[in-house]
Design a protein around this motif. Sequence first.
Motif, mmCIF file in Angstrom:
data_model
loop_
_atom_site.group_PDB
_atom_site.id
_atom_site.type_symbol
_atom_site.label_atom_id
_atom_site.label_comp_id
_atom_site.label_asym_id
_atom_site.label_seq_id
_atom_site.Cartn_x
_atom_site.Cartn_y
_atom_site.Cartn_z
ATOM 1 N N HIS A 235 -0.376 -14.036 3.062
ATOM 2 C CA HIS A 235 -0.815 -12.825 2.351
ATOM 3 C C HIS A 235 -1.137 -11.659 3.291
ATOM 4 C CE1 HIS A 235 -1.435 -15.557 -1.102
ATOM 5 N NE2 HIS A 235 -1.073 -14.475 -1.771
ATOM 6 N N ILE A 236 -1.103 -11.929 4.590
ATOM 7 C CA ILE A 236 -1.407 -10.871 5.568
ATOM 8 C C ILE A 236 -0.261 -9.858 5.552
ATOM 9 C CG2 ILE A 236 -1.660 -10.418 8.045
ATOM 10 C CD1 ILE A 236 -3.037 -13.080 8.331
ATOM 11 N N PRO A 237 -0.497 -8.578 5.651
ATOM 12 C CA PRO A 237 -1.789 -7.889 5.730
ATOM 13 C C PRO A 237 -2.466 -7.774 4.355
ATOM 14 C CG PRO A 237 0.026 -6.306 5.783
ATOM 15 C CD PRO A 237 0.647 -7.656 5.742
ATOM 16 N N PHE A 238 -3.749 -8.092 4.329
ATOM 17 C CA PHE A 238 -4.485 -8.005 3.073
ATOM 18 C C PHE A 238 -4.582 -6.553 2.619
ATOM 19 C CE2 PHE A 238 -6.776 -11.864 4.874
ATOM 20 C CZ PHE A 238 -6.022 -12.753 4.125
ATOM 21 N N ALA A 239 -4.345 -6.370 1.326
ATOM 22 C CA ALA A 239 -4.451 -5.025 0.760
ATOM 23 C C ALA A 239 -5.826 -4.916 0.114
ATOM 24 C CB ALA A 239 -3.354 -4.820 -0.269
ATOM 25 N N VAL A 240 -6.691 -4.093 0.691
ATOM 26 C CA VAL A 240 -8.090 -4.111 0.240
ATOM 27 C C VAL A 240 -8.540 -2.806 -0.408
ATOM 28 C CG1 VAL A 240 -8.806 -5.855 1.901
ATOM 29 C CG2 VAL A 240 -8.888 -3.445 2.532
ATOM 30 N N VAL A 241 -9.561 -2.936 -1.206
ATOM 31 C CA VAL A 241 -10.204 -1.785 -1.832
ATOM 32 C C VAL A 241 -11.704 -1.941 -1.574
ATOM 33 C CG1 VAL A 241 -10.714 -0.648 -4.034
ATOM 34 C CG2 VAL A 241 -8.438 -1.609 -3.624
ATOM 35 N N GLY A 242 -12.338 -0.848 -1.240
ATOM 36 C CA GLY A 242 -13.786 -0.898 -1.042
ATOM 37 C C GLY A 242 -14.448 0.105 -1.962
ATOM 38 N N SER A 243 -15.718 -0.128 -2.234
ATOM 39 C CA SER A 243 -16.439 0.838 -3.063
ATOM 40 C C SER A 243 -17.938 0.688 -2.861
ATOM 41 C CB SER A 243 -16.104 0.614 -4.532
ATOM 42 O OG SER A 243 -16.837 1.519 -5.317
ATOM 43 N N THR A 244 -18.628 1.784 -3.081
ATOM 44 C CA THR A 244 -20.088 1.714 -3.021
ATOM 45 C C THR A 244 -20.653 1.858 -4.439
ATOM 46 O OG1 THR A 244 -20.002 4.047 -2.467
ATOM 47 C CG2 THR A 244 -20.426 2.550 -0.656
ATOM 48 N N ASP A 245 -19.722 2.001 -5.400
ATOM 49 C CA ASP A 245 -20.146 2.177 -6.798
ATOM 50 C C ASP A 245 -20.089 0.862 -7.567
ATOM 51 O OD1 ASP A 245 -20.372 4.818 -6.202
ATOM 52 O OD2 ASP A 245 -18.383 5.342 -6.988
ATOM 53 N N PHE A 246 -20.970 0.778 -8.572
ATOM 54 C CA PHE A 246 -20.993 -0.416 -9.420
ATOM 55 C C PHE A 246 -20.720 -0.014 -10.868
ATOM 56 C CE2 PHE A 246 -23.171 -1.574 -5.622
ATOM 57 C CZ PHE A 246 -22.818 -2.891 -5.407
ATOM 58 N N VAL A 247 -19.960 -0.847 -11.558
ATOM 59 C CA VAL A 247 -19.595 -0.535 -12.943
ATOM 60 C C VAL A 247 -19.925 -1.749 -13.804
ATOM 61 C CG1 VAL A 247 -17.645 -0.013 -14.469
ATOM 62 C CG2 VAL A 247 -17.715 0.978 -12.175
ATOM 63 N N LYS A 248 -20.415 -1.489 -15.016
ATOM 64 C CA LYS A 248 -20.741 -2.603 -15.908
ATOM 65 C C LYS A 248 -19.489 -3.000 -16.678
ATOM 66 C CE LYS A 248 -24.561 -4.039 -18.641
ATOM 67 N NZ LYS A 248 -25.364 -4.908 -18.568
ATOM 68 N N ILE A 249 -19.064 -4.244 -16.475
ATOM 69 C CA ILE A 249 -17.895 -4.738 -17.215
ATOM 70 C C ILE A 249 -18.334 -5.972 -17.992
ATOM 71 C CG2 ILE A 249 -15.620 -5.823 -16.960
ATOM 72 C CD1 ILE A 249 -15.111 -3.802 -14.706
ATOM 73 N N GLY A 250 -18.287 -5.884 -19.290
ATOM 74 C CA GLY A 250 -18.839 -6.945 -20.134
ATOM 75 C C GLY A 250 -20.343 -6.960 -19.904
ATOM 76 N N ASN A 251 -20.853 -8.138 -19.532
ATOM 77 C CA ASN A 251 -22.301 -8.159 -19.250
ATOM 78 C C ASN A 251 -22.573 -8.292 -17.744
ATOM 79 O OD1 ASN A 251 -21.316 -10.652 -19.007
ATOM 80 N ND2 ASN A 251 -22.723 -11.670 -20.449
ATOM 81 N N LYS A 252 -21.524 -7.981 -16.957
ATOM 82 C CA LYS A 252 -21.695 -8.095 -15.499
ATOM 83 C C LYS A 252 -21.538 -6.738 -14.813
ATOM 84 C CE LYS A 252 -19.885 -11.579 -12.943
ATOM 85 N NZ LYS A 252 -18.733 -12.462 -12.642
ATOM 86 N N THR A 253 -22.343 -6.503 -13.788
ATOM 87 C CA THR A 253 -22.183 -5.277 -13.002
ATOM 88 C C THR A 253 -21.365 -5.626 -11.768
ATOM 89 O OG1 THR A 253 -24.364 -4.661 -13.753
ATOM 90 C CG2 THR A 253 -23.457 -3.381 -11.925
ATOM 91 N N VAL A 254 -20.247 -4.948 -11.576
ATOM 92 C CA VAL A 254 -19.391 -5.289 -10.433
ATOM 93 C C VAL A 254 -19.091 -4.056 -9.584
ATOM 94 C CG1 VAL A 254 -18.274 -7.281 -11.535
ATOM 95 C CG2 VAL A 254 -17.292 -5.000 -11.808
ATOM 96 N N ARG A 255 -18.802 -4.350 -8.333
ATOM 97 C CA ARG A 255 -18.407 -3.293 -7.396
ATOM 98 C C ARG A 255 -17.010 -2.832 -7.800
ATOM 99 N NH1 ARG A 255 -20.397 -2.005 -2.176
ATOM 100 N NH2 ARG A 255 -21.917 -3.683 -2.097
ATOM 101 N N ALA A 256 -16.842 -1.554 -8.056
ATOM 102 C CA ALA A 256 -15.547 -1.081 -8.553
ATOM 103 C C ALA A 256 -15.342 0.401 -8.287
ATOM 104 C CB ALA A 256 -15.466 -1.344 -10.047
#
Length: 421
Positions: A235-256
């Motif tokens: 799978h290298i090179p890994f394709a990554v996404v970063g974020s400092t924001d959190f979003v509520k999806i369903g009943n979970k808050t995730v980094r997005a």
Amino acid sequence: MAAIDVEPMPIKVETAMRTLKLSGHVGFDSLPDQLVNKSVQNGFVFNILCIGETGLGKSTLMDSLFNTNFESSPSPHNLPTVKLKAHTYELQESSVRLKLTLCDTVGYGDQVNKDDSFKAVVDYIDAQFEAYLQEELKIKRSLPTYHDSRLHVCLYFICPTGHGLKSIDLVCMKKLDTKVNIIPIIAKADTISKTELQKFKSKIMQELQSNGVEIYQFPTDDESVSEVNTSMNSHIPFAVVGSTDFVKIGNKTVRARQYPWGTVQVENESHCDFVKLREMLIRTNMEDMREKTHARHYELYRRRRLAQMGFSDVDAHNKPVSFQQTFEQKRSAHLAELQLKEDEMRQMFVQRVKEKEAELKEAEKELHAKFDKLKKDHTEEKKRLEELRKKIEDDTIEFNRRKQQTQHSHHTLTLGKSKKK
Ligand SMILES: Nc1nc2c(ncn2[C@@H]2O[C@H](COP(=O)(O)OP(=O)(O)O)[C@@H](O)[C@H]2O)c(=O)[nH]1
Ligand SMILES: [Mg+2]
């Protein structure tokens, strides 16, 4: 200083080995636990180098990886040179302490001429190796408490909007591949479409291969991780996404990252390879990278440096030679060189003194001649003046004589005249 006498070759003792059965519990089966306890007590050190253009999301990815806020400030695009800045953090997860150093390449790729961008990075990596080597070579070493700053991994951030690697990427990775474990990653992978991403990944791998760049491979020799590591290597090179924001999806808050058309979840494996990277970098292979840094990259640096200093395990005739012998040889060669320099300097000093002496003698002679001439001139002048004085005296006497004579005759003349009257 007197040389210490040592046995030049250690005597080898061959010992036969026998396997014995224990008839009861002894207890050394607790050795692995003892090792774990000690390691936990000491804490761990891990140093990450992030290379990539300013604004590619390095700081954001670090925050995402360690689920914290490292409070890094964004760097400007107008720096004249590349600088490396390291920050060390103490992190703790349950009872395990991790001393984490994040090293950032500030100003990387921002200069018009990018030929030397890799230099600052190479110098920095070497400086950390050198510091460790110097600690190792000390008589009084304190390696257990030494803060090891050698870089265990280099995350190389590739810009997602190109058609492959840029020349700066290839040059830099090529320069570093014998010095650090390189993991190439495609930054901001949310900006690239799914089909393009696959093509982009294979293009990058092909370019790395054709340029002979050796990137870090997750180890497959350990059975417990060989399957997952083999799959991850593909799978290298890994394709990554970063974020400092959190979003509520369903009943979970995730980094997005939220966009008008949808949400990219950092930790969703169908959105990007962030989880794969975290799994490989932190959860599965951190110890392997630490070990490879010491056993492969540092070892190479150390070998080169010691050879540069003139040390070797064999002499010119390929016979084993000890560190001590080489040291003694180097010491006497150095002393002989010093002696030679001292002799040269002494000779030069004597020569200079002689020259100065001759110069002074010449000056003295000149002064004497000048003095003699002055004396002669003075005597002549004195003589002349004396003669002049004598002449003036004579003239004065003559003058006075004449004056008297004149007065006398005048007197007689006057007397005669008055008689006539
Ligand atoms: N689209 C996208 N933007 C990102 C991503 N990671 C960071 N960014 C943004 O890119 C900008 C620069 O990020 P930063 O982490 O400061 O970059 P650095 O200069 O490499 O440390 C910020 O506005 C981030 O929000 C990502 O994965 N995708
Ligand atoms: Mg940054």
